[in-house]
Motif scaffolding. Structure first.
Motif, mmCIF file in Angstrom:
data_model
loop_
_atom_site.group_PDB
_atom_site.id
_atom_site.type_symbol
_atom_site.label_atom_id
_atom_site.label_comp_id
_atom_site.label_asym_id
_atom_site.label_seq_id
_atom_site.Cartn_x
_atom_site.Cartn_y
_atom_site.Cartn_z
ATOM 1 N N UNK A 134 0.667 -1.239 0.128
ATOM 2 C CA UNK A 134 -0.091 0.123 0.494
ATOM 3 C C UNK A 134 0.853 0.988 0.164
ATOM 4 N N UNK A 135 2.341 1.114 0.824
ATOM 5 C CA UNK A 135 3.088 2.281 0.782
ATOM 6 C C UNK A 135 3.673 2.655 -0.414
ATOM 7 N N UNK A 136 4.142 1.211 -1.264
ATOM 8 C CA UNK A 136 4.794 1.410 -2.010
ATOM 9 C C UNK A 136 3.713 1.677 -3.589
ATOM 10 N N UNK A 137 2.658 1.569 -3.779
ATOM 11 C CA UNK A 137 1.440 2.174 -4.343
ATOM 12 C C UNK A 137 0.915 3.340 -4.524
ATOM 13 N N UNK A 138 1.540 3.897 -3.331
ATOM 14 C CA UNK A 138 0.705 5.291 -2.681
ATOM 15 C C UNK A 138 -0.234 5.225 -2.025
ATOM 16 N N UNK A 139 -0.783 4.726 -1.904
ATOM 17 C CA UNK A 139 -2.428 4.713 -1.064
ATOM 18 C C UNK A 139 -2.432 4.571 0.397
ATOM 19 N N UNK A 140 -1.449 4.384 0.808
ATOM 20 C CA UNK A 140 -1.106 4.064 2.231
ATOM 21 C C UNK A 140 0.429 5.252 2.727
ATOM 22 N N UNK A 141 -0.566 6.627 3.160
ATOM 23 C CA UNK A 141 0.725 7.107 3.519
ATOM 24 C C UNK A 141 0.875 7.416 5.261
ATOM 25 N N UNK A 142 2.317 7.616 5.106
ATOM 26 C CA UNK A 142 2.701 7.576 6.980
ATOM 27 C C UNK A 142 2.276 8.555 7.415
ATOM 28 N N UNK A 143 2.225 8.741 8.233
ATOM 29 C CA UNK A 143 1.352 9.627 9.138
ATOM 30 C C UNK A 143 2.427 10.726 9.602
ATOM 31 N N UNK A 144 2.455 12.215 9.009
ATOM 32 C CA UNK A 144 3.247 13.106 9.466
ATOM 33 C C UNK A 144 3.558 13.254 10.590
ATOM 34 N N UNK A 145 4.722 14.457 10.824
ATOM 35 C CA UNK A 145 5.006 14.785 12.176
ATOM 36 C C UNK A 145 4.021 15.620 12.481
ATOM 37 N N UNK A 146 3.694 15.862 14.064
ATOM 38 C CA UNK A 146 2.533 16.498 14.169
ATOM 39 C C UNK A 146 2.905 18.540 14.491
ATOM 40 N N UNK A 147 1.983 18.864 13.913
ATOM 41 C CA UNK A 147 2.635 20.164 14.017
ATOM 42 C C UNK A 147 3.043 20.422 15.462
ATOM 43 N N UNK A 148 3.856 22.017 15.500
ATOM 44 C CA UNK A 148 4.099 22.421 16.699
ATOM 45 C C UNK A 148 2.788 23.391 17.418
ATOM 46 N N UNK A 149 2.383 22.774 18.190
ATOM 47 C CA UNK A 149 1.463 23.067 19.718
ATOM 48 C C UNK A 149 1.444 25.798 19.460
ATOM 49 N N UNK A 150 0.308 25.950 19.130
ATOM 50 C CA UNK A 150 0.771 26.890 18.567
ATOM 51 C C UNK A 150 -0.677 27.977 19.697
ATOM 52 N N UNK A 151 0.402 28.783 20.184
ATOM 53 C CA UNK A 151 -0.162 29.840 21.534
ATOM 54 C C UNK A 151 -1.686 30.116 20.879
ATOM 55 N N UNK A 152 -2.417 30.689 19.842
ATOM 56 C CA UNK A 152 -3.614 30.933 19.826
ATOM 57 C C UNK A 152 -4.608 30.353 19.493
ATOM 58 N N UNK A 153 -6.174 29.900 19.885
ATOM 59 C CA UNK A 153 -6.720 28.761 20.544
ATOM 60 C C UNK A 153 -7.434 28.649 18.929
ATOM 61 N N UNK A 154 -7.880 27.670 17.969
ATOM 62 C CA UNK A 154 -8.884 27.551 17.164
ATOM 63 C C UNK A 154 -10.217 28.011 17.384
ATOM 64 N N UNK A 155 -10.779 29.137 16.560
ATOM 65 C CA UNK A 155 -12.051 29.570 16.070
ATOM 66 C C UNK A 155 -13.185 27.901 16.019
ATOM 67 N N UNK A 156 -12.390 27.030 15.699
ATOM 68 C CA UNK A 156 -13.078 25.979 15.343
ATOM 69 C C UNK A 156 -12.615 24.424 16.065
ATOM 70 N N UNK A 157 -13.345 24.445 16.803
ATOM 71 C CA UNK A 157 -12.686 23.297 17.681
ATOM 72 C C UNK A 157 -12.616 22.303 16.861
ATOM 73 N N UNK A 158 -11.623 21.458 16.661
ATOM 74 C CA UNK A 158 -12.032 20.327 15.924
ATOM 75 C C UNK A 158 -12.539 18.613 16.296
ATOM 76 N N UNK A 159 -12.665 18.889 17.599
ATOM 77 C CA UNK A 159 -13.364 18.166 18.639
ATOM 78 C C UNK A 159 -14.070 18.586 19.727
ATOM 79 N N UNK A 160 -14.890 19.459 19.000
ATOM 80 C CA UNK A 160 -15.832 19.348 19.942
ATOM 81 C C UNK A 160 -16.653 18.590 21.154
#
Length: 286
Positions: A134-160
């Motif tokens: 799956x990885x060789x065919x491009x069907x499955x992508x390895x998870x990317x590194x999580x982005x650095x935490x931001x100081x400002x809160x998002x106005x659209x909660x991803x998990x409300x």
């Protein structure tokens, strides 16, 4: 009689060419779940291999992902034996020569358990090869590194966090992205959202929160999507994760509901201390 037989379609060997009448899947009235038995497959987000999702009877409210095939019970450790009855997964062996095993015990993206029988080790290698394809065919992508935490809160909660039926639940998607889980007439999952402009809306409000941990001070307030002021039937529609078109429908569900009981200690990173969209309480969109 002869004319009727002559007009009916037949195969080359003279047998009647009758196609079996298709029947739609239905949920039995005494079923403990509305989820269709044959319509709950999924894929592991880590390795891409197929899994079967089932509601469970233990204290964990999340669905359990089982390996799609039964295995000889003698090849599976006792602590990893599961069985399925009436669409519900039970973390125990039912005494038969066969059992089910959680996918986490075989997932090649996780560390291998210490006690792994030769048959399970061979199965785990087979799943690892499939993941590599799956990885060789491009069907499955390895998870990317999580982005650095931001100081400002998002106005659209991803998990409300939502409050309905007297219980606080945390969603897996933003409020306006929660999708209906009911089955359509084409036997596909409904693509309509649960939030509808023609139906009553919830209200974003600041509500008291519980302790995040024992050493920290209690969070005074947190943003909650309050649905308790709606009618009981409307709250049940949200709890069942149905769009208004499937609110009173007898259609089966093609997916498990994504609500999870909110726990301040487990979900403290999803606590927002200000309302979405600069604090507009009556704005239902996130």
């Amino acid at each position: 009689m002869c004319s009727a037989n002559a007009s009916s379609p037949r195969r080359w060997d003279g047998t009647p060419a009758r196609s079996p009448r298709s029947r739609s899947l239905r949920v039995a009235p005494d079923s403990p779940t509305r989820l269709v038995r044959s319509a709950q497959p999924g894929r592991c987000p880590d390795c891409g291999n197929r899994i079967d999702l089932y509601p469970r009877t233990d204290s964990d409210d999340r669905a359990v992902g089982l390996h799609p095939q039964e295995l000889p019970a003698a090849a599976v450790p006792t602590v990893s034996r599961w069985h399925v009855s009436s669409g519900i997964a039970h973390p125990a062996h039912d005494g038969t020569p066969w059992c089910r095993i959680p996918h986490t015990a075989l997932c090649p993206a996780r560390s291998a358990p210490a006690a792994l029988t030769p048959q399970l080790a061979a199965l785990r290698r087979h799943l690892a090869l499939h993941t590599r394809r799956l990885i060789n065919n491009g069907t499955l992508t390895t998870p990317a590194a999580p982005p650095p935490p931001q100081r400002t809160e998002s106005c659209r909660p991803a998990r409300p966090v939502a409050h309905l039926l007297g219980v606080r639940y945390i969603a897996s998607h933003p409020i306006d992205a929660i999708q209906c889980v009911a089955q359509t007439r084409q036997r596909h999952r409904c693509t309509r959202p649960v939030l509808d402009d023609q139906a009553p809306h919830g209200t974003w409000t600041l509500a008291p929160a519980t302790l995040v941990n024992r050493r920290s001070r209690p969070v005074e307030t947190m943003a909650v999507y309050d649905l308790t002021h709606l009618a009981f039937a409307e709250q049940m529609r949200w709890r069942h994760q149905h769009c208004p078109g499937h609110a009173a429908s007898s259609a089966a569900d093609l997916a498990l509901t994504e609500w999870e009981p909110f726990d301040a200690r487990l979900h403290h990173q999803h606590i927002h201390q200000r309302l979405p969209h600069s604090g507009h309480r009556q704005n239902h969109r996130t």
